[in-house]
Design an enzyme around this catalytic site. Structure first.
Site, PDB file in Angstrom:
ATOM      1  N   GLY A   1       0.849  -1.185   0.000  1.00  0.00           N
ATOM      2  CA  GLY A   1       0.000   0.000   0.000  1.00  0.00           C
ATOM      3  C   GLY A   1       0.884   1.234   0.000  1.00  0.00           C
ATOM      4  N   THR A   2       0.362   2.313  -0.530  1.00  0.00           N
ATOM      5  CA  THR A   2       1.228   3.476  -0.712  1.00  0.00           C
ATOM      6  C   THR A   2       0.814   4.649   0.168  1.00  0.00           C
ATOM      7  OG1 THR A   2      -0.025   3.904  -2.752  1.00  0.00           O
ATOM      8  CG2 THR A   2       2.083   2.831  -2.977  1.00  0.00           C
TER       9      THR A   2
END
Length: 282
Positions: free
Chosen positions: A52-53
């Site tokens: 996830g960013t």
């Protein structure tokens, strides 16, 4: 949990004195259930796990707002377009995560149980600072896997009724070894965080309304997606929009999909005439 020799009765471990930490209880009696303590064999590094960013949080007039984009990546591939990176931890705090998705989701679930277990055992909820410290401990327990490429970097936001008026929205960040840092005003984590923080530096101001704070968060996530390929912007075609949630005296609230869509479309429309986003106020 381990079953008792007598059907229907709790095992002896449930009556053994210990701390109010559910994580410590599992570590003592069923450590195999703690995914954050499993270490890969020596010399092995995890490659290709979904990550996830960008996530961010900012304080505003009524409390604190926490938001995240929806993209997960595996190297140069998009692994998921609609990942949920923002989760309530209890009634008055929430966690957003960047990093290894599978471990992050497990950590969030365990953290939710940890806070509920403490309140049941002690009869009172943790203070917000104690919640941040407890999350830092959980991150430290994942250090072995973090050093093998499976890092989880959460962001904690909460409403603190014990804090002075006007400063009850609080934001905490962490590093991979469990360091805990309180951030004032705003903060972002993840691969697009330098661009999101840069956007918030020009857009943030104390005392914003909820709508202003939500638009600032969406603008910052848009800027992150503009410069970081791992961060996803609003997908108007698929109707996938960032998750935006607020925490106030009344508790946790996720903005309705319709409201997030309306704000996202308004922001994208503004970008047609100003692609680099709004200028900072002076």
């Amino acid at each position: 949990m381990a079953a008792s020799d007598h059907e229907g009765r709790l095992g002896e471990e449930f009556f053994t004195p210990g701390s109010s930490s559910f994580t410590d209880f599992l570590a003592a009696h069923r450590p195999e259930l703690l995914s954050t303590r499993r270490v890969l064999p020596d010399g092995v590094r995890a490659e290709g796990a979904p990550h996830g960013t960008t996530v961010l949080a900012l304080t505003y007039r009524d409390g604190v707002l926490i938001a995240g984009d929806r993209r997960a990546t595996m190297g140069n591939l998009i692994a998921q377009r609609d990942l949920e990176k923002v989760h309530p931890a209890d009634d008055h705090c929430a966690v957003a995560f960047a990093g290894t998705v599978g471990l992050a989701v497990d950590m969030v679930k365990l953290y939710q149980v940890e806070l509920a277990h403490f309140e049941k055992i002690e009869g009172i909820p943790m203070t917000l600072a104690a919640k941040a410290t407890r999350l830092a401990t959980m991150i430290r327990n994942n250090l072995g896997q973090a050093m093998q490429g499976l890092a989880v970097v959460p962001l904690l936001a909460g409403y603190d009724p014990a804090a002075p008026e006007g400063a009850r929205g609080r934001v905490f960040s962490f590093d991979v070894v469990g360091g805990r840092y309180e951030k004032f005003g705003f903060h972002a984590e993840g691969s697009g965080s330098p661009y999101a923080r840069g956007a918030l530096k020009k857009l943030y101001r104390p005392g914003m309304s909820r709508r202003e704070a939500a638009l600032a968060a969406l603008q910052a996530l848009y800027d992150a997606a503009d410069d970081d390929s791992a961060t996803g912007g609003p997908d108007l075609t698929r109707r996938i929009y960032p998750i935006v949630s607020v925490i106030t005296e009344d508790g946790f609230e996720r903005l309705a999909e319709r409201e997030t869509e309306e704000l996202s479309r308004e922001m994208v429309e503004q970008r047609h005439t100003r692609p680099d986003g709004p200028n900072a106020g002076v």
